[in-house]
Design an enzyme around this catalytic site. Sequence first.
Site, PDB file in Angstrom:
ATOM      1  N   TYR B 122      32.783  36.826 137.195  1.00 55.36           N
ATOM      2  CA  TYR B 122      31.585  37.465 136.658  1.00 55.36           C
ATOM      3  C   TYR B 122      31.389  38.838 137.315  1.00 55.36           C
ATOM      4  O   TYR B 122      31.368  39.865 136.662  1.00 55.36           O
ATOM      5  CB  TYR B 122      30.327  36.619 136.910  1.00 55.36           C
ATOM      6  CG  TYR B 122      30.267  35.284 136.169  1.00 55.36           C
ATOM      7  CD1 TYR B 122      31.135  34.974 135.127  1.00 55.36           C
ATOM      8  CD2 TYR B 122      29.294  34.340 136.510  1.00 55.36           C
ATOM      9  CE1 TYR B 122      31.053  33.753 134.452  1.00 55.36           C
ATOM     10  CE2 TYR B 122      29.205  33.125 135.838  1.00 55.36           C
ATOM     11  CZ  TYR B 122      30.078  32.829 134.815  1.00 55.36           C
ATOM     12  OH  TYR B 122      29.990  31.636 134.164  1.00 55.36           O
ATOM     13  N   SER B 123      31.223  38.849 138.661  1.00 53.71           N
ATOM     14  CA  SER B 123      30.827  40.076 139.364  1.00 53.71           C
ATOM     15  C   SER B 123      31.916  41.139 139.334  1.00 53.71           C
ATOM     16  O   SER B 123      33.113  40.832 139.315  1.00 53.71           O
ATOM     17  CB  SER B 123      30.517  39.756 140.829  1.00 53.71           C
ATOM     18  OG  SER B 123      29.558  38.747 140.916  1.00 53.71           O
ATOM     19  N   GLU B 239      23.442  23.909 136.156  1.00 53.45           N
ATOM     20  CA  GLU B 239      23.337  23.521 137.552  1.00 53.45           C
ATOM     21  C   GLU B 239      22.087  22.676 137.673  1.00 53.45           C
ATOM     22  O   GLU B 239      20.981  23.188 137.625  1.00 53.45           O
ATOM     23  CB  GLU B 239      23.143  24.770 138.424  1.00 53.45           C
ATOM     24  CG  GLU B 239      24.371  25.526 138.733  1.00 53.45           C
ATOM     25  CD  GLU B 239      24.031  26.634 139.720  1.00 53.45           C
ATOM     26  OE1 GLU B 239      23.693  27.723 139.244  1.00 53.45           O
ATOM     27  OE2 GLU B 239      24.072  26.393 140.937  1.00 53.45           O
TER      28      GLU B 239
HETATM   29  C1  LIG Z   1      30.546  34.309 149.403  1.00 56.13           C
HETATM   30  C2  LIG Z   1      30.375  34.857 148.040  1.00 56.13           C
HETATM   31  C3  LIG Z   1      31.048  34.278 146.983  1.00 56.13           C
HETATM   32  C4  LIG Z   1      30.943  34.812 145.718  1.00 56.13           C
HETATM   33  N1  LIG Z   1      31.645  34.231 144.697  1.00 56.13           N
HETATM   34  C5  LIG Z   1      31.618  34.813 143.478  1.00 56.13           C
HETATM   35  C6  LIG Z   1      32.429  34.301 142.430  1.00 56.13           C
HETATM   36  O1  LIG Z   1      33.168  33.328 142.627  1.00 56.13           O
HETATM   37  N2  LIG Z   1      32.403  34.905 141.224  1.00 56.13           N
HETATM   38  C7  LIG Z   1      31.587  35.975 140.986  1.00 56.13           C
HETATM   39  O2  LIG Z   1      31.572  36.466 139.863  1.00 56.13           O
HETATM   40  N3  LIG Z   1      30.803  36.487 141.950  1.00 56.13           N
HETATM   41  C8  LIG Z   1      30.813  35.941 143.190  1.00 56.13           C
HETATM   42  N4  LIG Z   1      30.027  36.460 144.194  1.00 56.13           N
HETATM   43  C9  LIG Z   1      29.241  37.670 143.929  1.00 56.13           C
HETATM   44  C10 LIG Z   1      27.749  37.443 143.860  1.00 56.13           C
HETATM   45  O3  LIG Z   1      27.378  36.867 142.649  1.00 56.13           O
HETATM   46  C11 LIG Z   1      27.101  38.827 144.054  1.00 56.13           C
HETATM   47  O4  LIG Z   1      27.416  39.241 145.377  1.00 56.13           O
HETATM   48  C12 LIG Z   1      25.610  38.803 143.886  1.00 56.13           C
HETATM   49  O5  LIG Z   1      25.271  38.598 142.543  1.00 56.13           O
HETATM   50  C13 LIG Z   1      24.980  40.118 144.385  1.00 56.13           C
HETATM   51  O6  LIG Z   1      25.628  41.243 143.868  1.00 56.13           O
HETATM   52  P1  LIG Z   1      26.135  42.410 144.846  1.00 56.13           P
HETATM   53  O7  LIG Z   1      26.901  41.796 145.946  1.00 56.13           O
HETATM   54  O8  LIG Z   1      26.785  43.421 144.005  1.00 56.13           O
HETATM   55  O9  LIG Z   1      24.816  43.005 145.482  1.00 56.13           O
HETATM   56  P2  LIG Z   1      23.829  44.081 144.818  1.00 56.13           P
HETATM   57  O10 LIG Z   1      23.431  43.621 143.461  1.00 56.13           O
HETATM   58  O11 LIG Z   1      24.392  45.437 144.944  1.00 56.13           O
HETATM   59  O12 LIG Z   1      22.584  43.926 145.771  1.00 56.13           O
HETATM   60  C14 LIG Z   1      22.515  44.511 147.078  1.00 56.13           C
HETATM   61  C15 LIG Z   1      21.144  44.208 147.648  1.00 56.13           C
HETATM   62  O13 LIG Z   1      20.136  44.803 146.785  1.00 56.13           O
HETATM   63  C16 LIG Z   1      19.226  43.847 146.345  1.00 56.13           C
HETATM   64  N5  LIG Z   1      18.819  44.115 144.966  1.00 56.13           N
HETATM   65  C17 LIG Z   1      19.602  44.363 143.900  1.00 56.13           C
HETATM   66  N6  LIG Z   1      18.862  44.526 142.809  1.00 56.13           N
HETATM   67  C18 LIG Z   1      17.567  44.385 143.175  1.00 56.13           C
HETATM   68  C19 LIG Z   1      16.308  44.442 142.508  1.00 56.13           C
HETATM   69  N7  LIG Z   1      16.224  44.678 141.192  1.00 56.13           N
HETATM   70  N8  LIG Z   1      15.196  44.219 143.226  1.00 56.13           N
HETATM   71  C20 LIG Z   1      15.253  43.993 144.550  1.00 56.13           C
HETATM   72  N9  LIG Z   1      16.394  43.923 145.249  1.00 56.13           N
HETATM   73  C21 LIG Z   1      17.536  44.119 144.565  1.00 56.13           C
HETATM   74  C22 LIG Z   1      19.957  42.518 146.429  1.00 56.13           C
HETATM   75  O14 LIG Z   1      19.030  41.482 146.600  1.00 56.13           O
HETATM   76  C23 LIG Z   1      20.840  42.713 147.657  1.00 56.13           C
HETATM   77  O15 LIG Z   1      20.118  42.367 148.805  1.00 56.13           O
HETATM   78  C24 LIG Z   1      30.124  35.943 145.485  1.00 56.13           C
HETATM   79  C25 LIG Z   1      29.421  36.521 146.543  1.00 56.13           C
HETATM   80  C26 LIG Z   1      29.546  35.988 147.808  1.00 56.13           C
HETATM   81  C27 LIG Z   1      28.804  36.638 148.913  1.00 56.13           C
END
Ligand SMILES: Cc1cc2nc3c(=O)[nH]c(=O)nc-3n(C[C@H](O)[C@H](O)[C@H](O)COP(=O)(O)OP(=O)(O)OC[C@H]3O[C@@H](n4cnc5c(N)ncnc54)[C@H](O)[C@@H]3O)c2cc1C
Lengths: 427, 386
Positions: B122-123, B239
């Site tokens: 997804y991400s 879920e």
């Molecule tokens: C261990 C781990 C496993 C994962 N496994 C998968 C996987 O298997 N498949 C997959 O697709 N993804 C996976 N992910 C990704 C995960 O879904 C994303 O990391 C998550 O959705 C957050 O996106 P980002 O890391 O880009 O952070 P960002 O979206 O860039 O966010 C950074 C910070 O800003 C804050 N923020 C962002 N938008 C807002 C808002 N509108 N208001 C307030 N605060 C905000 C967030 O809360 C966060 O603290 C995994 C992540 C981790 C850490």
Amino acid sequence: MSTGCFACRHSEKPIRARMRVLVKRAGSDRLHAPLRRSANQSLRRGARKREHMNFGFSEEQELLRAEVRKFLDQNAALEEVRRIVETPEGFDRNLWNRAAELGWVGLTMPEENGGMGLGLVTLLVVLEETGRSLFPSPLISTVLAAKAIERLGSTDQRARWLPGLADGSKIATFALLEESDNLAPEGISLAAKRDGDVTLLSGRKLYVPDAGSADLFVVAFRSGSGPEDVSLAVLEKGASGTTASDFPAMDLTKRLGKLELAGARVADDAILGEPGTAWPSIRWLIDLGAALVTAEAVGAAEGALELTRDFAKERTQFDSPIGRFQGVKHPLAEMYVDIESYKSLTYYAFWALDEDEPDASLAVSRAKVYASESFPEAGILGVQLHGAVGFTWEYDIQLYLKRAKWLRPMFGDADYHYHRIAAVGGL
Amino acid sequence: MDFQLTPEEEAFRDDVRAFLDENLPAEEDREPLFMLEWTRKVREQRWVGFSWPREVGGGGGSIMQQVILKEEMAKRNAPQLGSCFMGLAWVGPSIIQYGSEEQKKKYIPEILDGAYQWCTGYSEPDSGSDLASLKCKCVREGDEYVINGQKTWTSIAMWSKMIILLVRTETEVEHKHDGITCLLVAMDDPGVEVRPIRNMAGGAIFAEVFFTDVRVPLENRLGEEGQGWQVTLSALANERSSISEVYGLRSKMEELKELARRTVRAGCPAIENPSIRRRIQRADIRVEAMRLNGLRFITKQLKGQPLGSETSINKLHRASLEIEIGELAMEIAGSASTLTRGADEAPDGGSWAQVALSWPDVVIGGGTPNIQRNIIAERILGLPKD
Ligand SMILES: Cc1cc2nc3c(=O)[nH]c(=O)nc-3n(C[C@H](O)[C@H](O)[C@H](O)COP(=O)(O)OP(=O)(O)OC[C@H]3O[C@@H](n4cnc5c(N)ncnc54)[C@H](O)[C@@H]3O)c2cc1C
Ligand SMILES: Cc1cc2nc3c(=O)[nH]c(=O)nc-3n(C[C@H](O)[C@H](O)[C@H](O)COP(=O)(O)OP(=O)(O)OC[C@H]3O[C@@H](n4cnc5c(N)ncnc54)[C@H](O)[C@@H]3O)c2cc1C
């Protein structure tokens, strides 16, 4: 469910009458079991013929909630609450009588004494709503004192006092705390002296809810030197040697006072149970008291959240409703998480008390810990998120902040209940 | 209000207990070959995919039976049911709901058997919380899709045979949620490249996944073209209420208390230290609140009402608790707290240090706390969107 419509059609029809019909109906098809008991159980548990685990309320209980809320909205909006609390007694006799008429006061009292014999879970529904409205009344005090009489009193004693409490003509309260402010048995030191065939009580009871308006006081006193050698007596207002009055205090919607005893005479037939054996029941009453005030705190905190949420949608700064800023919306979301969580703990605690489950005390303490920590935070947050108007007497959010501060120590603060959790088998 | 089971539910619970009595040895007696046999037996029992319809090979278990099964299993520390974690959690449910008959026939039995792992694409580097902004490009050429783009944070990509992938099939859309399509792609297709990413705990469990001219037959699409967002949402909604997470947290709390009992700080067991004790009690109360919140959600489902955003309540609790448990362990262990595997003095072989570095899996992985707060504030409290 269109409770709104139902409530319209049946507005102010006494719950008692409707519940009785339901009680009868539920009873009629169960010829083997003692009628009354099985009927009550089916109401209390939602339905014996249930299909599933149900961590929610029965349809009748939801109807009751709708009617209680409607009654309070119509008759005790916050504007009216503000008027009522400025009166000398701090509550409205007329509304009290109507609430009693509707069955709220006698809900959990035995049927043979004029009550409805329903469970605490049904009362919980009423308390969530009285809490939401900050309804000023001696409901909790009277229910708690009645439970003391029901639990420890003889048949004669119950017949003597409970009917007057169930129909609202008499108000009662539980006088437990003293100068020591200690909920342990050693906190009870009020002295008793034997004089012929009566007992004379001397000393002061403090932080007595609704002391100024109570007609009956269930008083805890020391009857011997053993640590748990304590007893309960019922004292009537105005008996010689008794003076009762309310303190000036922060939360005008809840009265707290004192009862001063100078050789107050207690006849043997006014002592509940065997002298010196009351402690286990007092313990249970503290749990029950903590549960009752926490149920009101659930509704009150929801009231505070709703008020602040509505304000945040209306109030515009920086060209936007402030509710759009995460500095406002995120704390409100956290407040919601906390309220929902101690709501779940509270619901379970009521069920556990009703069913006499082994973990009832533990459940009550968990709920009270969470509420005592979280509701005061919500009150402060609510005021803060209102900005300067939150600090005014005129805006209502301050009323909730004060209620939260009233709740914190009632029937044990968080610290007390953390210790209780350890004492009853948790960590 | 009633927490008692119906006679049929009690009968089911007794069956579960009888099965466990017979087939699940105490933890210390589980032989190396035990897992093989256990896996076969629970599969025969249809406990793997227990909530799925029987037609596809699931157990057809009712909501209450699922709760009962999880509870009985948790009480005895039974091993997980099935080994294909993401397949069982959301890939399977999505295929059951949106998949073609061929897809169901092909993939569901393999997920139930744990034949291989699935991962979730997804991400992307520029699309995290704002997932719907995803850009991974996909164009249709004849009876094939051609994918070019990148996914990231893809857990267990390097050990997976299949990936459930979200791609953009349409760029000129009014609403960013449109134009997204869901595909089922084999990881060994030409043009798929996996580069593991090392995390702060030192391991490499997630990875970047690059797609260069990867060709996928049209029949590997799940749901309609442009329907990918709905497919994903319903998969995530699948879920179930967080009851099993509660059991996980409970057993972590028990291990934490154990640590606090045997760790001596300033001459007495850490568990007697008032501030540590208070924090443990607070966490305990929150775990119990999560359990009861979960039961309220289940009641709602049993009454036929769909679960909405209220599941964010327990997600927020869980995020705080995962962090707090690690922090508490550090506090209890004192100077030894940061020692890792290999140091004799490291408590529990360094596993607490690992816990204290692993919370992002739960806290960030499933949608961050801020996003959960937005969901509650906007969808439940009705505050304006930001
Ligand atoms: C261990 C781990 C496993 C994962 N496994 C998968 C996987 O298997 N498949 C997959 O697709 N993804 C996976 N992910 C990704 C995960 O879904 C994303 O990391 C998550 O959705 C957050 O996106 P980002 O890391 O880009 O952070 P960002 O979206 O860039 O966010 C950074 C910070 O800003 C804050 N923020 C962002 N938008 C807002 C808002 N509108 N208001 C307030 N605060 C905000 C967030 O809360 C966060 O603290 C995994 C992540 C981790 C850490
Ligand atoms: C005791 C007291 C004395 C005062 N004395 C004086 C005085 O002598 N002279 C004078 O001029 N003023 C005075 N004030 C006014 C004071 O400066 C304002 O109350 C203050 O600036 C906040 O404005 P407000 O009350 O309109 O709240 P609002 O601006 O409406 O704010 C309401 C809530 O929304 C939050 N909020 C607003 N915007 C945002 C944002 N962008 N992001 C996140 N959160 C936001 C605020 O933090 C607050 O919690 C006084 C106030 C008090 C309480």
